[in-house]
Scaffold this motif. Structure first.
Motif, PDB file in Angstrom:
ATOM      1  N   MET A   1      30.377 -17.438 -39.148  1.00 38.21           N
ATOM      2  CA  MET A   1      31.039 -16.500 -38.238  1.00 38.21           C
ATOM      3  C   MET A   1      32.340 -15.957 -38.809  1.00 38.21           C
ATOM      4  O   MET A   1      32.687 -14.788 -38.598  1.00 38.21           O
ATOM      5  N   ASN A   2      33.084 -16.785 -39.548  1.00 42.86           N
ATOM      6  CA  ASN A   2      34.340 -16.311 -40.130  1.00 42.86           C
ATOM      7  C   ASN A   2      34.085 -15.210 -41.154  1.00 42.86           C
ATOM      8  O   ASN A   2      34.826 -14.219 -41.211  1.00 42.86           O
ATOM      9  N   VAL A   3      33.037 -15.374 -41.949  1.00 39.15           N
ATOM     10  CA  VAL A   3      32.702 -14.352 -42.937  1.00 39.15           C
ATOM     11  C   VAL A   3      32.258 -13.075 -42.244  1.00 39.15           C
ATOM     12  O   VAL A   3      32.662 -11.963 -42.622  1.00 39.15           O
ATOM     13  N   ARG A   4      31.447 -13.206 -41.200  1.00 35.12           N
ATOM     14  CA  ARG A   4      30.946 -12.017 -40.510  1.00 35.12           C
ATOM     15  C   ARG A   4      32.077 -11.260 -39.824  1.00 35.12           C
ATOM     16  O   ARG A   4      32.118 -10.021 -39.858  1.00 35.12           O
ATOM     17  N   ARG A   5      33.009 -11.987 -39.204  1.00 36.70           N
ATOM     18  CA  ARG A   5      34.149 -11.303 -38.579  1.00 36.70           C
ATOM     19  C   ARG A   5      35.029 -10.654 -39.640  1.00 36.70           C
ATOM     20  O   ARG A   5      35.551  -9.548 -39.456  1.00 36.70           O
ATOM     21  N   ALA A   6      35.216 -11.352 -40.770  1.00 35.27           N
ATOM     22  CA  ALA A   6      36.014 -10.777 -41.857  1.00 35.27           C
ATOM     23  C   ALA A   6      35.353  -9.521 -42.410  1.00 35.27           C
ATOM     24  O   ALA A   6      36.030  -8.525 -42.720  1.00 35.27           O
ATOM     25  N   MET A   7      34.016  -9.542 -42.530  1.00 38.99           N
ATOM     26  CA  MET A   7      33.295  -8.373 -43.018  1.00 38.99           C
ATOM     27  C   MET A   7      33.454  -7.207 -42.050  1.00 38.99           C
ATOM     28  O   MET A   7      33.657  -6.060 -42.464  1.00 38.99           O
ATOM     29  N   ALA A   8      33.381  -7.500 -40.770  1.00 37.89           N
ATOM     30  CA  ALA A   8      33.573  -6.462 -39.760  1.00 37.89           C
ATOM     31  C   ALA A   8      34.977  -5.870 -39.852  1.00 37.89           C
ATOM     32  O   ALA A   8      35.155  -4.644 -39.778  1.00 37.89           O
ATOM     33  N   GLY A   9      35.976  -6.743 -40.025  1.00 35.48           N
ATOM     34  CA  GLY A   9      37.346  -6.258 -40.163  1.00 35.48           C
ATOM     35  C   GLY A   9      37.537  -5.412 -41.404  1.00 35.48           C
ATOM     36  O   GLY A   9      38.266  -4.401 -41.387  1.00 35.48           O
TER      37      GLY A   9
ATOM     38  N   SER B   1      31.100  -1.692 -38.619  1.00 34.31           N
ATOM     39  CA  SER B   1      32.039  -2.702 -38.143  1.00 34.31           C
ATOM     40  C   SER B   1      31.735  -3.088 -36.701  1.00 34.31           C
ATOM     41  O   SER B   1      31.661  -4.277 -36.362  1.00 34.31           O
ATOM     42  N   LEU B   2      31.540  -2.078 -35.841  1.00 36.76           N
ATOM     43  CA  LEU B   2      31.274  -2.356 -34.434  1.00 36.76           C
ATOM     44  C   LEU B   2      29.983  -3.151 -34.259  1.00 36.76           C
ATOM     45  O   LEU B   2      29.922  -4.086 -33.450  1.00 36.76           O
ATOM     46  N   THR B   3      28.956  -2.806 -35.028  1.00 36.90           N
ATOM     47  CA  THR B   3      27.690  -3.538 -34.948  1.00 36.90           C
ATOM     48  C   THR B   3      27.887  -5.012 -35.288  1.00 36.90           C
ATOM     49  O   THR B   3      27.364  -5.901 -34.611  1.00 36.90           O
ATOM     50  N   LEU B   4      28.665  -5.280 -36.329  1.00 36.66           N
ATOM     51  CA  LEU B   4      28.931  -6.667 -36.711  1.00 36.66           C
ATOM     52  C   LEU B   4      29.720  -7.397 -35.637  1.00 36.66           C
ATOM     53  O   LEU B   4      29.404  -8.535 -35.277  1.00 36.66           O
ATOM     54  N   TYR B   5      30.773  -6.752 -35.120  1.00 32.85           N
ATOM     55  CA  TYR B   5      31.595  -7.402 -34.094  1.00 32.85           C
ATOM     56  C   TYR B   5      30.772  -7.729 -32.852  1.00 32.85           C
ATOM     57  O   TYR B   5      30.957  -8.773 -32.218  1.00 32.85           O
ATOM     58  N   LYS B   6      29.859  -6.834 -32.480  1.00 35.70           N
ATOM     59  CA  LYS B   6      29.032  -7.080 -31.295  1.00 35.70           C
ATOM     60  C   LYS B   6      28.078  -8.251 -31.511  1.00 35.70           C
ATOM     61  O   LYS B   6      27.603  -8.846 -30.541  1.00 35.70           O
TER      62      LYS B   6
END
Length: 237
Positions: free
Chosen positions: A108-116, A127-132
């Motif tokens: 999850m940390n990597v996915r949120r970082a990727m979204a950011g 980004s929005l797709t990843l955050y959702k």
């Protein structure tokens, strides 16, 4: 370590590791994992890389230890990527996160970082797709800033408002979150509330600092009310 003296702890663990190396024997797996975490915490990246490579080659790690090693690789990748992105190497940082996402798709940390990171480079839809798709339960203020910004950029105002309400509840005195609330209210035509949030954002900033990216004229978007204002830190109405 318990006393917080990590520098000496690293020194002692280095000596222990050398003891095993000189005798051409393999240190216990638990010792090497502990050593890796200490190196990560004190940002001894060159030595950390060597230890992680050794851990990757070991066949005696139990499941929990293997998971810790994967978390270390992922955490290190995120830290390295954001260092690069904040120091002029934006695309290189994104590439590191893309590689980490491929290696650790469930982290999850990597996915949120990727979204950011996608928000930073203007890829707002991705980004929005990843955050959702990730949990925001333990999200940092920075995570919420990226998520809200991405939602607003693609005019998904309902999602932006949902995240903004949570962010204001969790980080009521965060100047960046208050600044985003000001932008949100301005975007939907509520200039007075935008001005209230902007003033609250300025008041929350440390002395001598500024809220990056916000319109300095926003505080004059509406005349001050004569009556006692409601709390500027309340959630958008």
């Amino acid at each position: 370590v318990v006393l917080g003296d990590t520098s000496h702890a690293v020194l002692y663990l280095n000596q222990v590791e050398n003891f095993y190396l000189l005798r051409r024997s393999v240190p216990p797996a638990a010792l090497e994992v502990q050593h890796a975490w200490l190196l990560y915490n004190v940002q001894e990246d060159r030595e950390l890389y060597s230890v992680l490579l050794r851990l990757d080659g070991r066949q005696d790690l139990v499941a929990a230890q293997r998971e810790q090693v994967e978390n270390l690789w992922a955490s290190w990748a995120v830290r390295r990527a954001f260092y690069l992105m904040n120091n002029g190497a934006l695309l290189r940082g994104v590439e590191i996160l893309q590689a980490a996402s491929a290696d650790y798709p469930e982290n999850m940390n990597v996915r949120r970082a990727m979204a950011g990171a996608y928000t930073k480079v203007g890829r707002y839809g991705e980004s929005l797709t990843l955050y959702k798709g990730v949990s925001m339960e333990d999200a940092t203020s920075g995570d919420f800033q990226g998520a809200i910004s991405a939602a607003m950029k693609v005019t998904d105002m309902a999602q932006a408002e949902t995240w903004l309400r949570v962010a204001l509840a969790l980080y009521p005195g965060d100047p960046q979150i208050l600044g985003l609330a000001a932008r949100f209210e301005l975007a939907r035509g509520n200039a007075q509330r935008a001005a209230d949030f902007w003033r609250a954002s300025l008041a929350a900033m440390p002395p001598g600092s500024t809220v990056q990216g916000l319109d300095r004229g926003l505080c004059f978007a509406a005349p001050p009310r004569r009556e006692e204002p409601t709390s500027a830190g309340s959630a958008p109405s």
